[in-house]
Design an enzyme around this catalytic site. Structure first.
Site, PDB file in Angstrom:
ATOM      1  N   ALA A  66       0.854  -1.180   0.000  1.00  0.00           N
ATOM      2  CA  ALA A  66       0.000   0.000   0.000  1.00  0.00           C
ATOM      3  C   ALA A  66       0.894   1.235   0.000  1.00  0.00           C
ATOM      4  O   ALA A  66       2.024   1.195   0.500  1.00  0.00           O
ATOM      5  CB  ALA A  66      -0.896  -0.019   1.230  1.00  0.00           C
ATOM      6  N   GLY A 109       0.529  -5.031   0.941  1.00  0.00           N
ATOM      7  CA  GLY A 109      -0.667  -5.119   0.099  1.00  0.00           C
ATOM      8  C   GLY A 109      -0.385  -5.780  -1.244  1.00  0.00           C
ATOM      9  O   GLY A 109      -1.297  -6.363  -1.853  1.00  0.00           O
TER      10      GLY A 109
HETATM   11  N1  CAA Z   1       4.605   3.196  -0.626  1.00  0.00           N
HETATM   12  C1  CAA Z   1       5.012   4.352  -1.180  1.00  0.00           C
HETATM   13  N2  CAA Z   1       6.175   4.492  -1.848  1.00  0.00           N
HETATM   14  C2  CAA Z   1       6.949   3.393  -1.962  1.00  0.00           C
HETATM   15  C3  CAA Z   1       6.604   2.163  -1.396  1.00  0.00           C
HETATM   16  C4  CAA Z   1       5.353   2.083  -0.702  1.00  0.00           C
HETATM   17  N3  CAA Z   1       4.885   0.925  -0.173  1.00  0.00           N
HETATM   18  N4  CAA Z   1       7.582   1.277  -1.652  1.00  0.00           N
HETATM   19  C5  CAA Z   1       8.521   1.930  -2.355  1.00  0.00           C
HETATM   20  N5  CAA Z   1       8.154   3.220  -2.544  1.00  0.00           N
HETATM   21  C6  CAA Z   1       8.867   4.270  -3.247  1.00  0.00           C
HETATM   22  C7  CAA Z   1       9.996   4.813  -2.422  1.00  0.00           C
HETATM   23  O1  CAA Z   1       9.529   5.764  -1.495  1.00  0.00           O
HETATM   24  C8  CAA Z   1      10.899   5.394  -3.479  1.00  0.00           C
HETATM   25  O2  CAA Z   1      10.366   6.637  -3.873  1.00  0.00           O
HETATM   26  P1  CAA Z   1      11.342   7.950  -3.961  1.00  0.00           P
HETATM   27  O3  CAA Z   1      12.292   7.612  -5.076  1.00  0.00           O
HETATM   28  O4  CAA Z   1      10.380   9.043  -4.307  1.00  0.00           O
HETATM   29  O5  CAA Z   1      12.000   8.073  -2.648  1.00  0.00           O
HETATM   30  C9  CAA Z   1      10.721   4.430  -4.647  1.00  0.00           C
HETATM   31  O6  CAA Z   1       9.497   3.738  -4.409  1.00  0.00           O
HETATM   32  C10 CAA Z   1      11.819   3.385  -4.736  1.00  0.00           C
HETATM   33  O7  CAA Z   1      11.910   2.749  -3.480  1.00  0.00           O
HETATM   34  P2  CAA Z   1      13.312   2.568  -2.691  1.00  0.00           P
HETATM   35  O8  CAA Z   1      14.236   3.695  -2.991  1.00  0.00           O
HETATM   36  O9  CAA Z   1      12.979   2.314  -1.262  1.00  0.00           O
HETATM   37  O10 CAA Z   1      13.848   1.240  -3.414  1.00  0.00           O
HETATM   38  P3  CAA Z   1      14.822   0.148  -2.823  1.00  0.00           P
HETATM   39  O11 CAA Z   1      15.161  -0.726  -3.987  1.00  0.00           O
HETATM   40  O12 CAA Z   1      15.921   0.758  -2.053  1.00  0.00           O
HETATM   41  O13 CAA Z   1      13.918  -0.694  -1.758  1.00  0.00           O
HETATM   42  C11 CAA Z   1      11.936  -1.838  -1.001  1.00  0.00           C
HETATM   43  C12 CAA Z   1      12.832  -1.438  -2.194  1.00  0.00           C
HETATM   44  C13 CAA Z   1      12.689  -2.788  -0.063  1.00  0.00           C
HETATM   45  C14 CAA Z   1      10.717  -2.536  -1.563  1.00  0.00           C
HETATM   46  C15 CAA Z   1      11.530  -0.573  -0.206  1.00  0.00           C
HETATM   47  O14 CAA Z   1      11.035   0.393  -1.125  1.00  0.00           O
HETATM   48  C16 CAA Z   1      10.477  -0.786   0.819  1.00  0.00           C
HETATM   49  O15 CAA Z   1      10.758  -1.317   1.892  1.00  0.00           O
HETATM   50  N6  CAA Z   1       9.207  -0.388   0.535  1.00  0.00           N
HETATM   51  C17 CAA Z   1       8.124  -0.441   1.465  1.00  0.00           C
HETATM   52  C18 CAA Z   1       7.581  -1.860   1.607  1.00  0.00           C
HETATM   53  C19 CAA Z   1       6.461  -1.895   2.653  1.00  0.00           C
HETATM   54  O16 CAA Z   1       6.638  -1.564   3.797  1.00  0.00           O
HETATM   55  N7  CAA Z   1       5.261  -2.367   2.208  1.00  0.00           N
HETATM   56  C20 CAA Z   1       4.099  -2.473   3.073  1.00  0.00           C
HETATM   57  C21 CAA Z   1       3.244  -1.254   2.970  1.00  0.00           C
HETATM   58  S1  CAA Z   1       1.941  -1.222   4.174  1.00  0.00           S
HETATM   59  C22 CAA Z   1       0.707  -2.152   3.514  1.00  0.00           C
HETATM   60  O17 CAA Z   1       0.807  -2.711   2.429  1.00  0.00           O
HETATM   61  C23 CAA Z   1      -0.548  -2.241   4.352  1.00  0.00           C
HETATM   62  C24 CAA Z   1      -1.508  -3.301   4.007  1.00  0.00           C
HETATM   63  O18 CAA Z   1      -1.395  -4.447   4.372  1.00  0.00           O
HETATM   64  C25 CAA Z   1      -2.704  -2.966   3.262  1.00  0.00           C
END
Ligand code: CAA
Length: 258
Positions: A66, A109
């Site tokens: 998400a 998500g």
């Molecule tokens: N939401 C919003 N933006 C996201 C995102 C997310 N879930 N995941 C990645 N992005 C964005 C980053 O903010 C970044 O944007 P900017 O360039 O503007 O800063 C871009 O995508 C690239 O991401 P990273 O620079 O972080 O890429 P990376 O290769 O270094 O890492 C990753 C990749 C490990 C997937 C890392 O992005 C990450 O940990 N993302 C979040 C994963 C997460 O926590 N997901 C769960 C969300 S909560 C949920 O889903 C609730 C539910 O159950 C309904």
């Protein structure tokens, strides 16, 4: 209809495909994109020329969860009343077989939406996980329930309590995914499975999917009665007559989907 956050492909040989298209955000699932996914999927589901559906992302990310930036400013009541991702999972209501073609990140998500599909085809680079605990929340779109049913309690607990990621090979071993394929082949595998499903009677397909999904909701006795009911509905279809005649006449069935 033109979309801003998704790409749509099909019908092609009875298959419709929807692709998340927010690559810069690793396909984070925000409300406008989920609205488009629902719109496109429901239109495909209603299209009689389509027999199966594919949901996919890109090679790097199916979806990284998400959209945290969208959720950051939201209260519990906002989640409940306006843009709840959970309520945006219209795909759970689709009647046609739905295959998730997953490569790269399927987190939060993203993992949950893949698990809400009927089958998962993974590339060798696919990574599944539920990292919500790092954000001080819990999975909110089915993760605690579907992942536990798919991989068992012990591994599900580890994934959700410690942010343990599940690689594609382990996901296959644990029964989370149907197939594993090299990066340059996983989409072809998903399309092949979708075409195979699309060639079937849509009446029989719909009744089968409905009954299998009920296996999660009912006792065995209730489920067997439900299956019997769907079996009898299928037995009353024109496709039942066609399917049996085609077998006896040693020819391919021409389904009318009625
Ligand atoms: N939401 C919003 N933006 C996201 C995102 C997310 N879930 N995941 C990645 N992005 C964005 C980053 O903010 C970044 O944007 P900017 O360039 O503007 O800063 C871009 O995508 C690239 O991401 P990273 O620079 O972080 O890429 P990376 O290769 O270094 O890492 C990753 C990749 C490990 C997937 C890392 O992005 C990450 O940990 N993302 C979040 C994963 C997460 O926590 N997901 C769960 C969300 S909560 C949920 O889903 C609730 C539910 O159950 C309904």
């Amino acid at each position: 209809m033109s979309y801003e956050h998704i790409l749509v492909d099909g019908p092609a040989e009875g298959v419709g495909r929807v692709q998340f298209n927010r690559p810069k955000a690793l396909n984070a699932l925000n409300s406008p994109m989920m609205d488009e996914v629902n719109d496109a999927m429901l239109a495909f589901d209603r299209d009689p020329t389509i027999g199966a559906l594919i949901l996919t992302g890109n090679d790097k990310a199916f979806a990284a969860g998400a959209d945290i930036k969208e959720m950051d400013g939201m209260t519990a009541i906002d989640m409940l009343t306006t843009v709840s991702l959970i309520e945006r999972f219209e795909i759970e209501k689709l009647s046609k077989p739905l295959i998730a073609a997953v490569s790269g990140y399927a987190l939060g998500g993203g993992c949950e939406i893949a698990m809400a599909c009927d089958m998962i085809v993974a590339s060798e680079t696919a990574v599944f996980g539920q990292p919500e605990i790092n954000l001080g929340i819990i999975p909110g779109a089915g993760g605690t329930q579907r992942l536990t049913r798919a991989v068992g309690k012990a591994l599900a607990m580890e994934i959700m309590l410690t942010d343990r990621k599940l690689g594609a090979r382990e996901a296959l071993q644990r029964g989370l995914v149907n197939r594993l394929a090299p990066l340059d082949e996983y989409m072809d595998v998903a399309i092949d499975i979708a075409r195979k499903a699309a060639r079937r009677s849509q009446v029989a397909s719909r009744l089968t999917k409905d009954a299998v999904n009920k296996a999660y909701e009912m006792t065995l006795e209730e489920g067997l009665a439900y299956e019997r009911r769907n079996f009898l509905i299928a037995f009353g279809s024109e496709d039942k007559g066609e399917g049996m005649r085609a077998f006896i006449e040693k020819r391919r069935a021409e389904w009318v989907n009625r």
